[in-house]
Design a protein around this motif. Sequence first.
Motif, PDB file in Angstrom:
ATOM      1  N   PRO A 104      -7.392  55.872  10.169  1.00  0.00           N
ATOM      2  CA  PRO A 104      -7.661  56.958  11.114  1.00  0.00           C
ATOM      3  C   PRO A 104      -9.020  56.741  11.779  1.00  0.00           C
ATOM      4  CG  PRO A 104      -6.946  57.814   8.985  1.00  0.00           C
ATOM      5  CD  PRO A 104      -7.206  56.353   8.795  1.00  0.00           C
ATOM      6  N   ASN A 176      -6.408  53.135  14.034  1.00  0.00           N
ATOM      7  CA  ASN A 176      -5.096  53.451  14.580  1.00  0.00           C
ATOM      8  C   ASN A 176      -5.280  54.369  15.802  1.00  0.00           C
ATOM      9  OD1 ASN A 176      -2.531  54.353  15.193  1.00  0.00           O
ATOM     10  ND2 ASN A 176      -1.977  54.874  13.085  1.00  0.00           N
ATOM     11  N   GLU A 178      -3.286  56.033  17.390  1.00  0.00           N
ATOM     12  CA  GLU A 178      -2.425  57.213  17.332  1.00  0.00           C
ATOM     13  C   GLU A 178      -2.926  58.224  16.313  1.00  0.00           C
ATOM     14  OE1 GLU A 178      -0.145  57.468  19.567  1.00  0.00           O
ATOM     15  OE2 GLU A 178      -0.496  55.410  20.281  1.00  0.00           O
ATOM     16  N   LYS A 179      -4.051  57.918  15.659  1.00  0.00           N
ATOM     17  CA  LYS A 179      -4.613  58.807  14.640  1.00  0.00           C
ATOM     18  C   LYS A 179      -6.101  59.030  14.923  1.00  0.00           C
ATOM     19  CE  LYS A 179      -1.189  59.643  11.697  1.00  0.00           C
ATOM     20  NZ  LYS A 179      -0.766  61.014  11.324  1.00  0.00           N
ATOM     21  N   PHE A 208      -5.368  64.418  16.107  1.00  0.00           N
ATOM     22  CA  PHE A 208      -4.680  64.971  14.943  1.00  0.00           C
ATOM     23  C   PHE A 208      -5.494  66.048  14.227  1.00  0.00           C
ATOM     24  CE2 PHE A 208      -6.946  61.461  12.728  1.00  0.00           C
ATOM     25  CZ  PHE A 208      -7.418  62.118  11.596  1.00  0.00           C
ATOM     26  N   ALA A 340      -4.481  63.771   8.687  1.00  0.00           N
ATOM     27  CA  ALA A 340      -3.984  62.447   9.065  1.00  0.00           C
ATOM     28  C   ALA A 340      -2.615  62.184   8.455  1.00  0.00           C
ATOM     29  CB  ALA A 340      -4.971  61.369   8.635  1.00  0.00           C
ATOM     30  N   ASP A 341      -2.392  62.714   7.255  1.00  0.00           N
ATOM     31  CA  ASP A 341      -1.107  62.547   6.568  1.00  0.00           C
ATOM     32  C   ASP A 341      -0.087  63.596   6.999  1.00  0.00           C
ATOM     33  OD1 ASP A 341      -2.175  60.431   5.180  1.00  0.00           O
ATOM     34  OD2 ASP A 341      -2.677  61.605   3.403  1.00  0.00           O
ATOM     35  N   GLU A 342      -0.503  64.478   7.911  1.00  0.00           N
ATOM     36  CA  GLU A 342       0.351  65.569   8.406  1.00  0.00           C
ATOM     37  C   GLU A 342       0.835  66.466   7.268  1.00  0.00           C
ATOM     38  OE1 GLU A 342       3.443  63.956  10.818  1.00  0.00           O
ATOM     39  OE2 GLU A 342       2.057  62.994  12.226  1.00  0.00           O
TER      40      GLU A 342
END
Length: 388
Positions: A104, A176, A178-179, A208, A340-342
């Motif tokens: 992340p 990442n 996307e994170k 996120f 980050a892990d949703e």
Amino acid sequence: MWKKTIKITIFLSLIISLIIAWSIEDWSRTVHGKLPSKTAVILHAVNNNLVPLDPDLEPPGFLASNSGKEGQVTMVRDEESIQLNNEKEIPVRIYSYSDAKEAPVILYFHGGAFLEGYGSIDTHDNIIRSLAARTGAVVVSPGYRVAPEHVFPTAVNDSYRSLEWVYENAERFGGNPEKIAVAGDSAGGNLAAVTALKSRDSNGPDIFAQLLYYPLTTFKDIELNSRSTYDSGYYLLSKQVMLKAREAYTPEEKMWNNPYTSPLEAENLEGLPPAMIITAQYDPLRDEGELYAEKLHEAGTPVTAVRYNGVMHGFVSFFEIMKSGEMALNESALFLTKAADESIDLEKEYKLTVQKAPGGLNRVKEEAEAFAIAAFLVGKHTFTTVTK
């Protein structure tokens, strides 16, 4: 003879200890109640110029706290520049681990009242480095341009451009794209919140999470108890500095209602990333940070709001010597990991959690450390007075 020497030594030690204990007690008493010893000692030192206001100074070894993963693998620090749309550039500092892969990314905006000389990526290096250590994330901190040379919206544009740059370059540092999370303290907390808003409005990179330490959320003149109670400057932020920042950064009154300066005034706070907002008891910005947390929750954003009692504005920067600062960083790291892990609970009810000043063994440790620091300050003051 030696017995007399021992008695004299014990007597002098007791006298010195009483002087130090009396000093701490005196520093702890304020018109707003009695402060925890550690907070009182640090505020006395800073407000009387006994130590420089530079939280990146290395603390004494016995006061330093561990920084998680740091030291187990290589922490890499990179210094680069972000090219702006007007062909100018700003500096950026990146911390990452040498083994980082699709980690992340935390985009961290330093505090400093939007003013030259009040804060930089250097003064906040310890927070940046520690967040990387505690989360394993790639942490990127841009040196956005500040007032009085650069007024709104320069800092906002620099911040958003930094988000775009992170999205474009994250993979080079093992991150990442996307994170990406945004984070910041005080003025930087404002910019983190505003960057999340602007990215939503501009269909920019997904974010996120947003981590906001005692953020300034409105430039408007509104009645807030914390603003009127703790604005003397003794708690490291004064009304004078806040007005100076407003005059320099937002010189036109119409700017104060803009959601990109005052996110608390935004009409639409829907569709924003999960937030953690950390406030301090003795802080003029406390109430507006907590009001922003409530408004985010009302708009459907998952919010974790935590007020730390017994501490002042900027306390996280002193995490090496303040247990509350270390606790706040640990809570932040846990929040960012879950986000980050949703695994954030999207349906939980809003609640302002109040963290009391450290108790039990932690309080004993804090008191002992406060005594040690006070002894140093009293000794330094005495030596300076005698040698004048």
